[in-house]
Each structure stands twice: as C-alpha cells, then as structure tokens.
Design an enzyme around this catalytic site. Structure first.
Site, mmCIF file in Angstrom:
data_model
loop_
_atom_site.group_PDB
_atom_site.id
_atom_site.type_symbol
_atom_site.label_atom_id
_atom_site.label_comp_id
_atom_site.label_asym_id
_atom_site.label_seq_id
_atom_site.Cartn_x
_atom_site.Cartn_y
_atom_site.Cartn_z
ATOM 1 N N ASP A 72 24.671 55.238 40.322
ATOM 2 C CA ASP A 72 24.284 54.485 41.959
ATOM 3 C C ASP A 72 25.607 54.690 42.854
ATOM 4 O OD1 ASP A 72 25.052 52.225 40.872
ATOM 5 O OD2 ASP A 72 23.233 51.238 40.676
ATOM 6 N N ASP A 89 27.563 52.533 45.562
ATOM 7 C CA ASP A 89 27.759 51.414 46.360
ATOM 8 C C ASP A 89 28.819 51.802 47.660
ATOM 9 O OD1 ASP A 89 26.422 49.853 44.788
ATOM 10 O OD2 ASP A 89 27.728 49.326 43.643
ATOM 11 N N ASP A 132 37.571 44.022 39.773
ATOM 12 C CA ASP A 132 38.391 43.451 38.764
ATOM 13 C C ASP A 132 38.758 44.195 38.319
ATOM 14 O OD1 ASP A 132 35.610 45.497 38.519
ATOM 15 O OD2 ASP A 132 34.788 44.297 36.799
#
Ligand code: ATP
Ligand code: MG
Length: 450
Positions: free
Chosen positions: A69, A71, A145
């Site tokens: 997907d 983002d 992260d």
C-alpha cells in the site's frame, strides 16, 4: 517557528537537511504508484502543501518489491487535509490521521510528526506513550524506525528525499535504526520485532549496532499492550517469511514471551516438525498469492499444547470429546493472558481442532457428512500437517486425500467396515444413493484457505 521545531530535534546540533536523489539516481518511477497515491499527493501539492509517498512503499520500490500500500506524509493538518477530498475521514484519537477513499483504495495520509515534549510522554522503561505532536519533515524523518523506512518520494519530481542515509543503506542492504539503538528500542520495543520481520521479508541484514542490544532488551516486550504484540506477530507469521522470521526471533533471543507457548511448543518432540511444516506451507501460499488466515495458523501453533492436555485427560479415563473441548478451552485461556488472540478467531480455531477426531471415522455415512462440513477444507489441511509431521499415521491423511478426489463408486469401495456401535449403525445403502460430491477438489498440502 520552523527553527524552533528543529532546535528541539537534536539540541545543540543543526537540523538535518535532506539529500535529494533525482530520477537519475534511483529506479523509482511515478508510474509504479497507485492511481490514488498520485491523485492524493497532487491534490495536496496543488493546495500548497508538501506531500510525499513515505515509508514501506518507497523502501520496497527501491528494493524492487511491489508495495502492499502507499502511505502519504504531508505538512497539512488533518483539518486541512479532509476538506480537499470528497471521501476522507479523520481517524484515531491519539494518533490522528486521515483516510482518503479513492475507488477501491484507501490511502493513509498523516501529518508530519515531531518530537514529544514533557516528562509524561514515556514510561519508566523509556517507552513513548504518545506520538501525536505535529512537526516538520526533518523531525518526521528521525522519529521513524529504520533509515530505509524514512525515505520520502515526491511523485511530481520523482525525487527521493533522504534525511538519514536511507538510500545508502538500501544499497548496502542494511537495516539500521535511526539514532541510538538502545534509546530507540526502549522508546518502542515493537521495533525489535519489526527489525526481525523486515530483515526476513526484505532479505537484508540487521546492522551490527542495531542488532547488538536486542537480546538484552528483549524482556521489554512484556511491557507492551498484548494487542500490539499480537498485531506484530500476525504480520510476521503472514509475511511469507515466517519460518525465517521465527528462526531469527530465536537467534535474537526474542521468542520468549512473544508467543508465550512457543517455547513449550518448540520443545515438544513433534512440535517443531509440525509447526515448521505449517509455517512453510503458509509461506508458500503467501508467496504464490493464495489466501491464508490467522485463525488456521494460530490453531497450528497451539495444537501440541491442546494435544498434550487432551492425551493426559484421556489417559486418566476421561471421555475423548469432552476432554478435547476442555483442553481447547484451557489452552486458549492460558494464551489469552499474554498474546491476546482476538475472540473473533477463537470459533474458527476451535472448530478446526474439534473436527480432528471426526477424520478417524471412515465407515458408513460419517465421512460423507464430514466432506460437506463448511470447514472441511481447514480440517483436512490440519489433518495433513498432523500426518506429515508424524503425529498420526500418514495413511489417514492420504485416505482423505483420495476420498475427496474419488467418484462415488470409488468412495463406497474406500469405506471401512462399519465400526460404529450397533445401535448407531446406519444402512450402507444410504451411502450408495447419495449424490457424488464434485471430484475436482484441489490437491493436498494447502493449509489455510479458510
Ligand atoms: P510493511 O511492509 O510491513 O507495511 P512498513 O515499514 O510500511 O512495512 P508500517 O507498519 O506500515 O510498516 O509503517 C509505516 C511506516 O511508519 C514505517 O515505514 C516507518 O517509517 C513508520 N513506523 C512504523 N512503525 C514504527 C515504529 N514502531 N517506530 C517508528 N516508526 C514506525
Ligand atoms: Mg506499510
């Protein structure tokens, strides 16, 4: 204003400015994005905002993997984003973001996040409790992260913005935490599980300094809300790289407490074989685009626990079916304390287990009735794993494999002499009259299409 944000970012140090990689310097093209991702970024940019594809999608495209997907990250606030789209919803109370619906696609749009301020933003182990302060792009990059997860792709110019050296790490195939690994793992221990999952999925190494503190910090997983651990484990198990990921969890000392019963399971004589087989066939299904379900997988992970307590009860003279149901409930209750398997999976897990004794009955009408059971396929796939892991004679699984494919005459010939107690005995004639089930059932080792 911006300066103030940046000053907070790394006190005393200048804010990082991005390195820009133009289309000549990387292989990602606008045409690889979804229609919705292009439209949403364009609309935001036309309204005067910054808008980028961010995170996993950019990373995957750079590595030549098709993203799941797309983002989007922007400097627009949720209230500024929402009115730009016909179907857009602000979701989340603590971490507010916008879901934009475009045809069949949902695109997640989040406002750049900044650094949390104040004393009550972390617990006593350093775990961040909120992540809802808006910031500028440079701050948004460093709160992510891994370096390879902090790259921004601008579809308008086809350029990649890199604040943290992610492009170099993609090239070197290194998974590196941004900042000091100990602090970043303490802030969010889920990052340890993500490191293992992403390294396995992407076929890259966890960089040494990032990997080093993991065994020592592993117990911090216990402080996480169980639902978060469950979500991450589910992603890991359904990633198509579960076998490798679980081995890596063990290597990094992360398996204790992640799946509380996993240690027990792996230490049982037949456990490892059964679970490896289950995970390997699930991985195979994921990689070939076939559907898989969590319920089936969790049923396999917990089966040997159920089996142990079921066998113990039978040895004490308890009746098989009530003993099986009691064992199922006990194992699920024990697991719920730590891993929090959602209730919605429980019915399917139990049904898969409860079907198992029915496969032993190969006389009269019973096999035909089982064949018509809505969860026959899951039950059979489970039986196949039990047979091929050495728990039960493989002959039983093979018999069911042939029985499914056989025509009605062949099925009649396959039936065993009726072993049922006399008062329940049914006429064999009824079996002959019944209509043949379709013979084109799919082949054997295909767990999880349930
Ligand atoms: P996947 O391919 O599994 O979706 P992903 O990296 O896209 O991998 P998501 O959970 O979708 O994973 O997260 C999207 C992005 O959000 C990540 O790429 C990363 O930039 C950021 N992110 C996710 N989880 C964390 C975390 N625990 N700490 C910091 N940043 C995170
Ligand atoms: Mg993602």
């Amino acid at each position: 204003m911006i300066r103030r944000f940046l000053a907070r970012l790394i006190p005393g140090r200048p804010a990082p400015s991005p390195r820009l990689f133009g289309p000549d310097a990387h292989p990602v093209r606008r045409s690889q994005l979804s229609r919705a991702a292009i439209d949403v970024t364009r609309k935001l940019q036309q309204a005067g905002f910054k808008a980028f594809i961010v995170g996993g999608a950019v990373r995957d495209l750079l590595l030549g993997i098709t993203p799941k997907d797309f983002d989007i990250a922007t400097d627009a606030t949720p209230e500024q984003i929402k009115p730009l789209f016909r179907r857009a919803f602000i979701i989340g109370r603590r971490f507010r973001l916008v879901h934009v619906l475009a045809g069949p696609e949902t695109v997640e749009v989040s406002t750049f996040r900044g650094k949390q301020v104040g004393d009550d933003t972390a617990d006593e182990h350093g775990r961040l409790l909120s992540d809802n302060v808006f910031g500028v792009q440079a701050e948004d990059a460093v709160r992510r992260d891994f370096t390879i997860n902090a790259l921004y792709f601008d579809p308008a110019t086809e350029s990649v913005w890199d604040y943290v050296g992610g492009v170099a790490d993609v090239k070197a195939k290194k998974l590196r935490l941004i900042g000091d690994p100990v602090t970043r793992f303490r802030e969010d221990p889920v990052r340890m599980l993500r490191a293992v999952r992403l390294a396995a999925k992407l076929g890259i190494d966890i960089e040494k300094k990032t990997a080093a503190p993991i065994p020592r910090l592993a117990p911090l997983i216990h402080n996480l809300p169980p639902a978060r651990v469950f979500d991450e484990m589910e992603k890991l198990l359904l990633s198509g790289h579960a076998v490798e990921s679980l081995k890596s969890l063990r290597r990094h000392g992360l398996h204790h407490g992640v799946l509380p019963l996993l240690d027990v399971i792996l230490e049982q004589p037949l456990g490892p074989r059964f679970i490896e087989l289950a995970l390997a066939s699930t991985d195979e299904r994921v990689r070939t685009g076939k559907p898989v379900t969590s319920a089936f997988l969790f049923a396999t992970l917990l089966w040997h626990e159920v089996l142990a307590s079921w066998n113990a009860a039978k040895a004490k003279g308890e009746r098989p079916m009530p003993a099986l149901f009691a064992a199922m409930d006990a194992v699920l209750a024990q697991q719920a304390e730590r891993l929090a398997i959602p209730r919605r999976f429980e019915a399917t897990i139990k049904e898969t287990w409860a079907l198992q004794p029915r496969f032993e009955q190969r006389a009269g009408q019973r096999p035909f009735r089982l064949l018509e059971h809505p969860r026959f396929r899951a039950g059979y796939d489970f039986l196949w794993l039990r047979g091929h892991s050495g728990e039960i004679p493989v002959e039983l699984a093979d018999w069911w494999e042939r029985f499914q494919r056989a025509d009605s005459d062949e099925r009649e010939r396959m039936l065993r002499p009726d072993e049922a107690p006399k008062k329940h005995r049914r006429s064999r004639g009824r079996g002959r009259k019944r209509k043949a089930a379709p013979a084109d059932v799919p082949g054997p080792p295909a767990p999880s299409e349930h």
